[in-house]
Design a protein around this motif. Sequence first.
Motif, PDB file in Angstrom:
ATOM      1  N   ILE A   8       0.845  -1.197   0.000  1.00  0.00           N
ATOM      2  CA  ILE A   8       0.000   0.000   0.000  1.00  0.00           C
ATOM      3  C   ILE A   8       0.878   1.244   0.000  1.00  0.00           C
ATOM      4  N   GLN A   9       1.935   1.243   0.835  1.00  0.00           N
ATOM      5  CA  GLN A   9       2.848   2.389   0.903  1.00  0.00           C
ATOM      6  C   GLN A   9       3.566   2.586  -0.429  1.00  0.00           C
ATOM      7  N   LYS A  10       4.011   1.496  -1.052  1.00  0.00           N
ATOM      8  CA  LYS A  10       4.711   1.596  -2.342  1.00  0.00           C
ATOM      9  C   LYS A  10       3.792   2.187  -3.407  1.00  0.00           C
ATOM     10  N   ARG A  11       2.564   1.754  -3.460  1.00  0.00           N
ATOM     11  CA  ARG A  11       1.616   2.301  -4.436  1.00  0.00           C
ATOM     12  C   ARG A  11       1.364   3.786  -4.190  1.00  0.00           C
ATOM     13  N   SER A  12       1.241   4.155  -2.923  1.00  0.00           N
ATOM     14  CA  SER A  12       1.023   5.560  -2.576  1.00  0.00           C
ATOM     15  C   SER A  12       2.225   6.406  -2.988  1.00  0.00           C
ATOM     16  N   ASP A  13       3.429   5.933  -2.674  1.00  0.00           N
ATOM     17  CA  ASP A  13       4.648   6.661  -3.049  1.00  0.00           C
ATOM     18  C   ASP A  13       4.759   6.797  -4.564  1.00  0.00           C
ATOM     19  N   ASP A  14       4.500   5.720  -5.286  1.00  0.00           N
ATOM     20  CA  ASP A  14       4.556   5.759  -6.752  1.00  0.00           C
ATOM     21  C   ASP A  14       3.554   6.767  -7.310  1.00  0.00           C
ATOM     22  N   LYS A  15       2.359   6.767  -6.755  1.00  0.00           N
ATOM     23  CA  LYS A  15       1.305   7.672  -7.209  1.00  0.00           C
ATOM     24  C   LYS A  15       1.697   9.133  -6.989  1.00  0.00           C
ATOM     25  N   ARG A  16       2.354   9.413  -5.844  1.00  0.00           N
ATOM     26  CA  ARG A  16       2.749  10.786  -5.526  1.00  0.00           C
ATOM     27  C   ARG A  16       4.098  11.172  -6.113  1.00  0.00           C
ATOM     28  N   GLY A  17       4.806  10.219  -6.705  1.00  0.00           N
ATOM     29  CA  GLY A  17       6.096  10.512  -7.317  1.00  0.00           C
ATOM     30  C   GLY A  17       7.207  10.741  -6.303  1.00  0.00           C
TER      31      GLY A  17
END
Length: 61
Positions: A8-17
């Motif tokens: 979940i954290q990785k997806r959030s970080d990827d989404k926010r760049g």
Amino acid sequence: MAQSTSDIQKRSDDKRGVKVKGIKLHVDTIALLERLAEETGESQAAVVTKALNMLAESIKK
């Protein structure tokens, strides 16, 4: 299937760049960063980002 917290954290970080960048700093520099963040009410990441942008601007001139 439920996602793990790290997924979940990785997806959030990827989404926010954003991504994690670990660096070693002198203890005086860390204290200055912490103080500036506290005084400005901004995150330490925001203080570093502003400082780097200011340095980049000064070099361009």
